[in-house]
Design a protein around this motif. Structure first.
Motif, PDB file in Angstrom:
ATOM      1  N   GLY A  19       0.814  -1.196   0.000  1.00 51.92           N
ATOM      2  CA  GLY A  19       0.000   0.000   0.000  1.00 51.92           C
ATOM      3  C   GLY A  19       0.853   1.254   0.000  1.00 51.92           C
ATOM      4  O   GLY A  19       2.069   1.210   0.178  1.00 51.92           O
ATOM      5  N   GLY A  20       0.195   2.390  -0.227  1.00 48.32           N
ATOM      6  CA  GLY A  20       0.919   3.653  -0.216  1.00 48.32           C
ATOM      7  C   GLY A  20       0.097   4.750  -0.844  1.00 48.32           C
ATOM      8  O   GLY A  20      -1.099   4.603  -1.084  1.00 48.32           O
ATOM      9  N   LEU A  21       0.788   5.859  -1.110  1.00 46.46           N
ATOM     10  CA  LEU A  21       0.162   7.043  -1.704  1.00 46.46           C
ATOM     11  C   LEU A  21       0.519   7.088  -3.192  1.00 46.46           C
ATOM     12  O   LEU A  21       1.690   6.976  -3.555  1.00 46.46           O
ATOM     13  CB  LEU A  21       0.655   8.305  -0.996  1.00 46.46           C
ATOM     14  CG  LEU A  21       0.210   9.650  -1.577  1.00 46.46           C
ATOM     15  CD1 LEU A  21      -1.300   9.796  -1.480  1.00 46.46           C
ATOM     16  CD2 LEU A  21       0.924  10.785  -0.849  1.00 46.46           C
ATOM     17  N   VAL A  22      -0.491   7.271  -4.024  1.00 51.66           N
ATOM     18  CA  VAL A  22      -0.269   7.328  -5.467  1.00 51.66           C
ATOM     19  C   VAL A  22      -1.208   8.354  -6.066  1.00 51.66           C
ATOM     20  O   VAL A  22      -2.311   8.601  -5.537  1.00 51.66           O
ATOM     21  CB  VAL A  22      -0.499   5.929  -6.094  1.00 51.66           C
ATOM     22  CG1 VAL A  22      -1.929   5.465  -5.905  1.00 51.66           C
ATOM     23  CG2 VAL A  22      -0.076   5.892  -7.554  1.00 51.66           C
ATOM     24  N   GLN A  23      -0.792   8.969  -7.151  1.00 51.94           N
ATOM     25  CA  GLN A  23      -1.644   9.937  -7.832  1.00 51.94           C
ATOM     26  C   GLN A  23      -2.681   9.211  -8.685  1.00 51.94           C
ATOM     27  O   GLN A  23      -2.471   8.084  -9.137  1.00 51.94           O
ATOM     28  CB  GLN A  23      -0.807  10.845  -8.720  1.00 51.94           C
ATOM     29  CG  GLN A  23       0.030  11.851  -7.952  1.00 51.94           C
ATOM     30  CD  GLN A  23       0.689  12.865  -8.869  1.00 51.94           C
ATOM     31  OE1 GLN A  23       0.977  12.582 -10.020  1.00 51.94           O
ATOM     32  NE2 GLN A  23       0.920  14.066  -8.333  1.00 51.94           N
ATOM     33  N   ALA A  24      -3.782   9.882  -8.901  1.00 52.69           N
ATOM     34  CA  ALA A  24      -4.825   9.335  -9.763  1.00 52.69           C
ATOM     35  C   ALA A  24      -4.226   8.987 -11.131  1.00 52.69           C
ATOM     36  O   ALA A  24      -3.430   9.743 -11.679  1.00 52.69           O
ATOM     37  CB  ALA A  24      -5.957  10.326  -9.917  1.00 52.69           C
ATOM     38  N   GLY A  25      -4.625   7.829 -11.642  1.00 51.57           N
ATOM     39  CA  GLY A  25      -4.080   7.337 -12.899  1.00 51.57           C
ATOM     40  C   GLY A  25      -2.875   6.433 -12.734  1.00 51.57           C
ATOM     41  O   GLY A  25      -2.452   5.782 -13.694  1.00 51.57           O
ATOM     42  N   GLY A  26      -2.333   6.388 -11.531  1.00 54.42           N
ATOM     43  CA  GLY A  26      -1.156   5.573 -11.271  1.00 54.42           C
ATOM     44  C   GLY A  26      -1.496   4.125 -10.974  1.00 54.42           C
ATOM     45  O   GLY A  26      -2.659   3.707 -11.057  1.00 54.42           O
ATOM     46  N   SER A  27      -0.463   3.375 -10.613  1.00 56.04           N
ATOM     47  CA  SER A  27      -0.598   1.938 -10.365  1.00 56.04           C
ATOM     48  C   SER A  27       0.075   1.553  -9.058  1.00 56.04           C
ATOM     49  O   SER A  27       1.027   2.206  -8.610  1.00 56.04           O
ATOM     50  CB  SER A  27       0.037   1.135 -11.504  1.00 56.04           C
ATOM     51  OG  SER A  27      -0.589   1.392 -12.734  1.00 56.04           O
ATOM     52  N   LEU A  28      -0.434   0.487  -8.478  1.00 58.74           N
ATOM     53  CA  LEU A  28       0.174  -0.150  -7.309  1.00 58.74           C
ATOM     54  C   LEU A  28      -0.042  -1.649  -7.428  1.00 58.74           C
ATOM     55  O   LEU A  28      -1.032  -2.087  -8.029  1.00 58.74           O
ATOM     56  CB  LEU A  28      -0.467   0.325  -6.008  1.00 58.74           C
ATOM     57  CG  LEU A  28      -0.044   1.647  -5.388  1.00 58.74           C
ATOM     58  CD1 LEU A  28      -0.896   1.932  -4.148  1.00 58.74           C
ATOM     59  CD2 LEU A  28       1.427   1.667  -5.037  1.00 58.74           C
ATOM     60  N   ARG A  29       0.855  -2.417  -6.839  1.00 63.49           N
ATOM     61  CA  ARG A  29       0.649  -3.862  -6.733  1.00 63.49           C
ATOM     62  C   ARG A  29       0.698  -4.260  -5.267  1.00 63.49           C
ATOM     63  O   ARG A  29       1.705  -4.028  -4.582  1.00 63.49           O
ATOM     64  CB  ARG A  29       1.682  -4.662  -7.517  1.00 63.49           C
ATOM     65  CG  ARG A  29       1.324  -6.155  -7.531  1.00 63.49           C
ATOM     66  CD  ARG A  29       2.192  -6.981  -8.449  1.00 63.49           C
ATOM     67  NE  ARG A  29       3.427  -7.413  -7.823  1.00 63.49           N
ATOM     68  CZ  ARG A  29       4.092  -8.511  -8.180  1.00 63.49           C
ATOM     69  NH1 ARG A  29       3.610  -9.287  -9.148  1.00 63.49           N
ATOM     70  NH2 ARG A  29       5.230  -8.824  -7.592  1.00 63.49           N
ATOM     71  N   LEU A  30      -0.383  -4.827  -4.808  1.00 68.81           N
ATOM     72  CA  LEU A  30      -0.458  -5.341  -3.448  1.00 68.81           C
ATOM     73  C   LEU A  30      -0.078  -6.811  -3.446  1.00 68.81           C
ATOM     74  O   LEU A  30      -0.370  -7.546  -4.388  1.00 68.81           O
ATOM     75  CB  LEU A  30      -1.871  -5.179  -2.890  1.00 68.81           C
ATOM     76  CG  LEU A  30      -2.459  -3.776  -2.899  1.00 68.81           C
ATOM     77  CD1 LEU A  30      -3.834  -3.791  -2.222  1.00 68.81           C
ATOM     78  CD2 LEU A  30      -1.541  -2.777  -2.245  1.00 68.81           C
ATOM     79  N   SER A  31       0.549  -7.217  -2.350  1.00 69.99           N
ATOM     80  CA  SER A  31       0.883  -8.621  -2.138  1.00 69.99           C
ATOM     81  C   SER A  31       0.303  -9.064  -0.808  1.00 69.99           C
ATOM     82  O   SER A  31       0.169  -8.258   0.119  1.00 69.99           O
ATOM     83  CB  SER A  31       2.397  -8.834  -2.122  1.00 69.99           C
ATOM     84  OG  SER A  31       2.994  -8.421  -3.327  1.00 69.99           O
ATOM     85  N   CYS A  32      -0.003 -10.335  -0.733  1.00 72.81           N
ATOM     86  CA  CYS A  32      -0.495 -10.931   0.513  1.00 72.81           C
ATOM     87  C   CYS A  32       0.250 -12.244   0.683  1.00 72.81           C
ATOM     88  O   CYS A  32       0.118 -13.155  -0.154  1.00 72.81           O
ATOM     89  CB  CYS A  32      -1.994 -11.163   0.432  1.00 72.81           C
ATOM     90  SG  CYS A  32      -2.683 -12.181   1.759  1.00 72.81           S
ATOM     91  N   VAL A  33       1.058 -12.323   1.739  1.00 77.80           N
ATOM     92  CA  VAL A  33       1.863 -13.514   1.973  1.00 77.80           C
ATOM     93  C   VAL A  33       1.225 -14.353   3.071  1.00 77.80           C
ATOM     94  O   VAL A  33       0.873 -13.829   4.138  1.00 77.80           O
ATOM     95  CB  VAL A  33       3.295 -13.129   2.354  1.00 77.80           C
ATOM     96  CG1 VAL A  33       4.124 -14.374   2.624  1.00 77.80           C
ATOM     97  CG2 VAL A  33       3.928 -12.291   1.257  1.00 77.80           C
ATOM     98  N   GLY A  34       1.082 -15.628   2.807  1.00 77.39           N
ATOM     99  CA  GLY A  34       0.503 -16.538   3.782  1.00 77.39           C
ATOM    100  C   GLY A  34       1.562 -17.351   4.496  1.00 77.39           C
ATOM    101  O   GLY A  34       2.619 -17.635   3.948  1.00 77.39           O
ATOM    102  N   SER A  35       1.228 -17.732   5.729  1.00 74.70           N
ATOM    103  CA  SER A  35       2.100 -18.616   6.501  1.00 74.70           C
ATOM    104  C   SER A  35       1.246 -19.512   7.371  1.00 74.70           C
ATOM    105  O   SER A  35       0.081 -19.227   7.631  1.00 74.70           O
ATOM    106  CB  SER A  35       3.068 -17.809   7.369  1.00 74.70           C
ATOM    107  OG  SER A  35       2.366 -17.022   8.305  1.00 74.70           O
ATOM    108  N   GLY A  36       1.840 -20.628   7.785  1.00 77.90           N
ATOM    109  CA  GLY A  36       1.139 -21.560   8.649  1.00 77.90           C
ATOM    110  C   GLY A  36       0.432 -22.674   7.896  1.00 77.90           C
ATOM    111  O   GLY A  36       0.249 -23.765   8.436  1.00 77.90           O
ATOM    112  N   ARG A  37       0.022 -22.413   6.690  1.00 81.28           N
ATOM    113  CA  ARG A  37      -0.628 -23.415   5.856  1.00 81.28           C
ATOM    114  C   ARG A  37      -0.515 -22.962   4.408  1.00 81.28           C
ATOM    115  O   ARG A  37      -0.514 -21.771   4.116  1.00 81.28           O
ATOM    116  CB  ARG A  37      -2.097 -23.594   6.251  1.00 81.28           C
ATOM    117  CG  ARG A  37      -2.762 -24.767   5.571  1.00 81.28           C
ATOM    118  CD  ARG A  37      -4.128 -25.069   6.154  1.00 81.28           C
ATOM    119  NE  ARG A  37      -4.791 -26.134   5.412  1.00 81.28           N
ATOM    120  CZ  ARG A  37      -6.006 -26.596   5.691  1.00 81.28           C
ATOM    121  NH1 ARG A  37      -6.695 -26.092   6.698  1.00 81.28           N
ATOM    122  NH2 ARG A  37      -6.541 -27.556   4.962  1.00 81.28           N
TER     123      ARG A  37
END
Length: 124
Positions: free
Chosen positions: A8-26
């Motif tokens: 997550g973070g701050l981005v200007q309109a029209g921009g892009s971000l990539r979120l990740s979700c890391v799992g553990s335990g299973r």
């Protein structure tokens, strides 16, 4: 399973971000996975879901054609590529897991395992 979101973070309109979700335990391959978001003062809402083997994906109308959900089970990681971001996409984004033996749904209440969220802010 424990889930932790990144990106997550701050981005200007029209921009892009990539979120990740890391799992553990299973292994995440045991789960259907989803991304949900919650803006201040609003209820948590569905963004996108993906089946355990990536065969099926579904998106909300608000993000369709702009966001892409994907997963890499070998890395135990879920992704959300967000393009053409709009100020109305500003929210805390959460990943969630639902056992693959259960039906793939879009309701937050159907997902028992959640990360703590990552904040996305889109400026105009």
């Amino acid at each position: 399973v424990q889930l932790v979101e990144f990106g997550g973070g701050l981005v200007q309109a029209g921009g892009s971000l990539r979120l990740s979700c890391v799992g553990s335990g299973r292994a995440l391959s045991s789960y259907h996975m989803g991304w949900f978001r919650q803006a201040p003062g609003k209820e948590r809402e569905f963004v996108a879901v993906i089946s355990w083997g990536s065969a099926r994906t579904y998106y909300s109308d608000a993000v369709k054609a702009r966001f892409t959900i994907s997963r890499d089970n070998a890395k135990n990681t879920l992704y959300l590529q967000m393009n053409s971001l709009k100020p109305e996409d500003t929210a805390a984004y959460y990943c969630a897991a639902r056992l693959r033996e259960d039906e793939l749904t879009q309701q937050p209440s159907d997902f028992p395992s959640w990360g703590r969220g990552t904040l996305v802010t889109v400026s105009s």
